[in-house]
Motif scaffolding. Sequence first.
Motif, PDB file in Angstrom:
ATOM      1  N   VAL A   1      32.304 -23.134  71.514  1.00  0.00           N
ATOM      2  CA  VAL A   1      30.951 -22.706  71.930  1.00  0.00           C
ATOM      3  C   VAL A   1      30.657 -21.337  71.338  1.00  0.00           C
ATOM      4  O   VAL A   1      29.566 -21.081  70.812  1.00  0.00           O
ATOM      5  CB  VAL A   1      30.831 -22.674  73.472  1.00  0.00           C
ATOM      6  CG1 VAL A   1      29.453 -22.162  73.890  1.00  0.00           C
ATOM      7  CG2 VAL A   1      31.093 -24.053  74.062  1.00  0.00           C
TER       8      VAL A   1
ATOM      9  N   CYS B   1      27.799 -19.823  68.584  1.00  0.00           N
ATOM     10  CA  CYS B   1      26.995 -18.598  68.754  1.00  0.00           C
ATOM     11  C   CYS B   1      27.100 -17.715  67.515  1.00  0.00           C
ATOM     12  O   CYS B   1      26.095 -17.167  67.037  1.00  0.00           O
ATOM     13  CB  CYS B   1      27.455 -17.832  69.984  1.00  0.00           C
ATOM     14  SG  CYS B   1      27.125 -18.657  71.552  1.00  0.00           S
TER      15      CYS B   1
ATOM     16  N   THR C   1      19.366 -14.776  69.421  1.00  0.00           N
ATOM     17  CA  THR C   1      20.147 -15.960  69.791  1.00  0.00           C
ATOM     18  C   THR C   1      20.413 -15.910  71.287  1.00  0.00           C
ATOM     19  O   THR C   1      20.685 -14.849  71.849  1.00  0.00           O
ATOM     20  CB  THR C   1      21.486 -16.003  69.035  1.00  0.00           C
ATOM     21  OG1 THR C   1      21.245 -16.179  67.643  1.00  0.00           O
ATOM     22  CG2 THR C   1      22.353 -17.148  69.530  1.00  0.00           C
TER      23      THR C   1
ATOM     24  N   LEU D   1      22.648 -17.930  74.433  1.00  0.00           N
ATOM     25  CA  LEU D   1      23.592 -18.917  74.940  1.00  0.00           C
ATOM     26  C   LEU D   1      23.143 -19.262  76.344  1.00  0.00           C
ATOM     27  O   LEU D   1      23.217 -18.438  77.257  1.00  0.00           O
ATOM     28  CB  LEU D   1      25.017 -18.344  74.936  1.00  0.00           C
ATOM     29  CG  LEU D   1      26.099 -19.202  75.610  1.00  0.00           C
ATOM     30  CD1 LEU D   1      26.163 -20.603  75.022  1.00  0.00           C
ATOM     31  CD2 LEU D   1      27.464 -18.506  75.526  1.00  0.00           C
TER      32      LEU D   1
ATOM     33  N   TYR E   1      26.810  -8.921  74.251  1.00  0.00           N
ATOM     34  CA  TYR E   1      25.695  -9.763  74.695  1.00  0.00           C
ATOM     35  C   TYR E   1      24.858  -9.012  75.723  1.00  0.00           C
ATOM     36  O   TYR E   1      25.293  -8.010  76.297  1.00  0.00           O
ATOM     37  CB  TYR E   1      26.208 -11.083  75.277  1.00  0.00           C
ATOM     38  CG  TYR E   1      26.991 -10.929  76.557  1.00  0.00           C
ATOM     39  CD1 TYR E   1      26.366 -10.996  77.804  1.00  0.00           C
ATOM     40  CD2 TYR E   1      28.372 -10.703  76.528  1.00  0.00           C
ATOM     41  CE1 TYR E   1      27.090 -10.841  78.977  1.00  0.00           C
ATOM     42  CE2 TYR E   1      29.098 -10.545  77.694  1.00  0.00           C
ATOM     43  CZ  TYR E   1      28.451 -10.621  78.928  1.00  0.00           C
ATOM     44  OH  TYR E   1      29.157 -10.465  80.088  1.00  0.00           O
TER      45      TYR E   1
ATOM     46  N   LEU F   1      23.037 -13.898  77.031  1.00  0.00           N
ATOM     47  CA  LEU F   1      23.652 -14.923  77.870  1.00  0.00           C
ATOM     48  C   LEU F   1      22.691 -15.231  79.013  1.00  0.00           C
ATOM     49  O   LEU F   1      22.387 -14.354  79.831  1.00  0.00           O
ATOM     50  CB  LEU F   1      25.002 -14.437  78.401  1.00  0.00           C
ATOM     51  CG  LEU F   1      25.773 -15.402  79.316  1.00  0.00           C
ATOM     52  CD1 LEU F   1      26.068 -16.714  78.609  1.00  0.00           C
ATOM     53  CD2 LEU F   1      27.065 -14.750  79.810  1.00  0.00           C
TER      54      LEU F   1
ATOM     55  N   VAL G   1      22.050 -21.800  71.686  1.00  0.00           N
ATOM     56  CA  VAL G   1      23.211 -22.647  71.883  1.00  0.00           C
ATOM     57  C   VAL G   1      23.177 -23.076  73.347  1.00  0.00           C
ATOM     58  O   VAL G   1      23.251 -22.226  74.245  1.00  0.00           O
ATOM     59  CB  VAL G   1      24.524 -21.905  71.560  1.00  0.00           C
ATOM     60  CG1 VAL G   1      25.723 -22.805  71.871  1.00  0.00           C
ATOM     61  CG2 VAL G   1      24.541 -21.460  70.103  1.00  0.00           C
TER      62      VAL G   1
ATOM     63  N   ASP H   1      24.962 -24.911  76.290  1.00  0.00           N
ATOM     64  CA  ASP H   1      26.306 -25.322  76.708  1.00  0.00           C
ATOM     65  C   ASP H   1      26.231 -26.372  77.813  1.00  0.00           C
ATOM     66  O   ASP H   1      25.533 -26.191  78.816  1.00  0.00           O
ATOM     67  CB  ASP H   1      27.062 -24.075  77.208  1.00  0.00           C
ATOM     68  CG  ASP H   1      28.360 -24.434  77.913  1.00  0.00           C
ATOM     69  OD1 ASP H   1      29.333 -24.763  77.231  1.00  0.00           O
ATOM     70  OD2 ASP H   1      28.381 -24.380  79.171  1.00  0.00           O
TER      71      ASP H   1
END
Length: 679
Positions: A567, A571, A581, A583, A604, A619, A634, A636
Amino acid sequence: MSTPVDDPLSRERSHLAASRSALRAMREDVEALDISDVTANWVNAEVLAHQIDERIKALADLSDTPLFFGRLDYLRAPGAEQAEGAEGERFYIGRRHVHDADGDPMVIDWRAPVSQPFYRASKKDPMDIALRRRFGYTGGDLTAYEDEHLSDPAEAARTSKLLQQEIERPRVGPMRDIVATIQPEQDEIVRSGLSGTVCVQGGPGTGKTAVGLHRVAYLLYAHRERLARTGTLVIGPNRSFLHYIEQVLPALGELSVRQATVEDLVAHVEIKGTDDATAAVVKGDARMAQVLRRALYAHVTMPAEPVVVVRGSRRWRVPAYELEDIVRELLARDIRYGAAREALPQRIAHAVLVQMERSGEAPDDRVQDAVARNSAVKAAVKAIWPAVDPAKLVLRLLSDADFLAEHAEGILGEEEQKAVLWARPARSVRSAKWSAADAVLIDEATDLIQRTHSLGHVVLDEAQDLSPMQYRAVGRRCTTGSATVLGDLAQGTTPWATRGWQEALAHLGKPDAVVEELTAGFRVPTDVITYASRLLPHIAPGLTPVVSIRENPGHFEVREVTGTAEVLDACRESLRNEGSTALIAADARIPELAAALAEAGVPYLGPGEETTLQTRLTLVPASLAKGLEYDYVVLDEPSAVVDGEPDERTGLRRLYVALTRAVSGLTVTHKAPLPPQLS
C-alpha cells in the motif's frame, strides 16, 4: 530584441501590466483616504475604518492569480443596434473590476451582465459576440491565448484546449475558484435570483460546491447593500471541509461571508456525549418538534384567580374569565412563547386601563406601563405563563419518562421514547452529557421561545447528510431569506440521510425551491467515475450517473496486495506525479497505516492541513473524505470501508465517496475480496 507591435500576445501582456498598475492605483487611492473629519463620532469612524480596511484587502493583487482570464469582442455595443461600419466594444473578463485613472474599465467583473456571454455564448447563440478569447497562464504570467469566432459561420465549433487544461490542472492546496471554467448549465444556477431557493443535485466532480460558492459571490455583487444588512452564511459538514474551501470567496474579492458547521449554529451547550444510531434517528426526526412544542406550551396554565391591582386608594380587579380570554387569544395568535409572555402583562394592564377610563379617569401609556410592572401583574404572569429555559426543557424530556410520555403520546411510539431517554438522567444542564442531536433539540426549543435571526442567504453543502431537525435548524437561519442547497443523494452516509430533495426542502421551510441536476463531471476521470458508478444501482437507484467530460481518462488500477508495505509502495508511486496524494482508508485502519508511514519515514498530513512541496501525502479516514479532492488517491481495502458502517447500504455509499475523491488517478489496493457490487 524587440517584440513586433502587432504580436497579439505582446499586446495582451501589455494590457495585463497596465491593468495591474491600475489596480495598484485603485488600492493606493483607498489607502490615502483621510477620514479624520468626515465622521460624527468615534463609532462611525471605527465602522468606516473597517469598511476601508476591507476594501483595501479586496483590492489586493495576487501575483499567482490571473487578473483576467478572457476577452469578449462584441459585434455592437451591448444593448445597441449595430451601425454600419462600426465596431462593437471589447471587454476583458476577470475576478474583479479594474478601471483606469479616467474611470474607464480595464477589467470587467465576471459577475457583470456584460460578462455573461463569456459563459453562455455558443455557435448556435453567439449573443452578439464576434470573438471570445481565453487566456492561458503559467503562475501569474500570461503565456497563451485561444480564440473562438462565434459569429463566423465558416469556423466550426470546437472544444477549448485551454479550458480543458484548466479543468484538468493538478490540485495542490485548498480548493480554488472555477470562475474561468464555469459552464452554461452552472452559470444559470450561479446567476439565479436572490429571492428563490435553489437545490443542486450533483454527483462527484460536477462542481456543485463551486457553483454554490460562486452563487454567493454573484449575489453579493448583484445585491450587495441588501446582503450587507442581512448577512450571508456558508454551512459545511466539518472543519476540514470549511478549511478546504475557505480561500474561494476571498480570491473573488468577497471577505465578509461567514462559514460554519451545523454544530456551530446550535452550540448552546457543550457536546460531551454521543447517541447510538437508533437514538440519533429518533432525535433527528421532525416529529420531535411537535413533542417540544407540546412540552413547552404545557407550562401555560389557565388562570383560576383574578388579578387585583392597587393604585393609590383604588383597587382594580381583572376577573379570571377575562384573563383566560387574554391567554387564549395569545395562544391563538401562534406567536413565539417568549413574545407572548412579554405581551401578557401589557394585555392585563390594558384591561385595567379600560376600567379606569370607564370610571372617568384618563390614563396614558405611562400608566399602562406602570400597571404592567405591578407586583400583582408580575405574579400572575409568572403563574400563568412562566419563563422556560430551553436546555432545561430538553433535559426534562430526555430524563423524565413520564414527562416525555405525556407530550410524545400519539407522536412517538414506546420503543422510540425508550430510545431517546437517557440511561443516566442528568441533574443539571451543565453536568449533562449532551449529544450533537440534543443540541439541535435545544436550538428548536430556543426558537419556539424566541425567534432566530434570519440571514439574507445561506449555502448548505453536503446537505444529504442532514437530519430533518438539522434542516429545520438551518431553515430558521433563512426564514426571510433564500438558500442554495447542495448535495448528492448517492453520498448520504448518515443513518438519517436524505431520501429525496422535496422532503428535505419541506423540512428546510423552502418547499417551492427549484431542484437542478448537474451530471457533467469536470473533476473525476472517466475510468474512475465509471468504476464508482457500478455502486449506484445499489445506493441510489434511478439517479443519473455522472458522465466525465475530461479528455484525459486518468490513471486507474485495482491492485491486489499482500500487506501494508505494498500500500505504501502505491503511495510512493503516486507521489512521483505532480500534485497532491491521499491515502484513504476505513477509520479503523488509520492507526495501523499511520504507524506504517511513520516507520517508513513517509511524511503525511491530516485532512484539512495544507499540502506543501515537501509533504504532499494526506492520510484520510473514510468518514472525513466527503467534499475533499486530491490529484491522486490510493484507496485501501474497500471492503473494510463498507464493513466500518452500521449497514451495507451506508457502507457502499461511504465507499462511493472514497472512490470519487481522485482528480487524476486512483489506485485501489486490497487484500480482502472486493465488495461484490464492484464486480
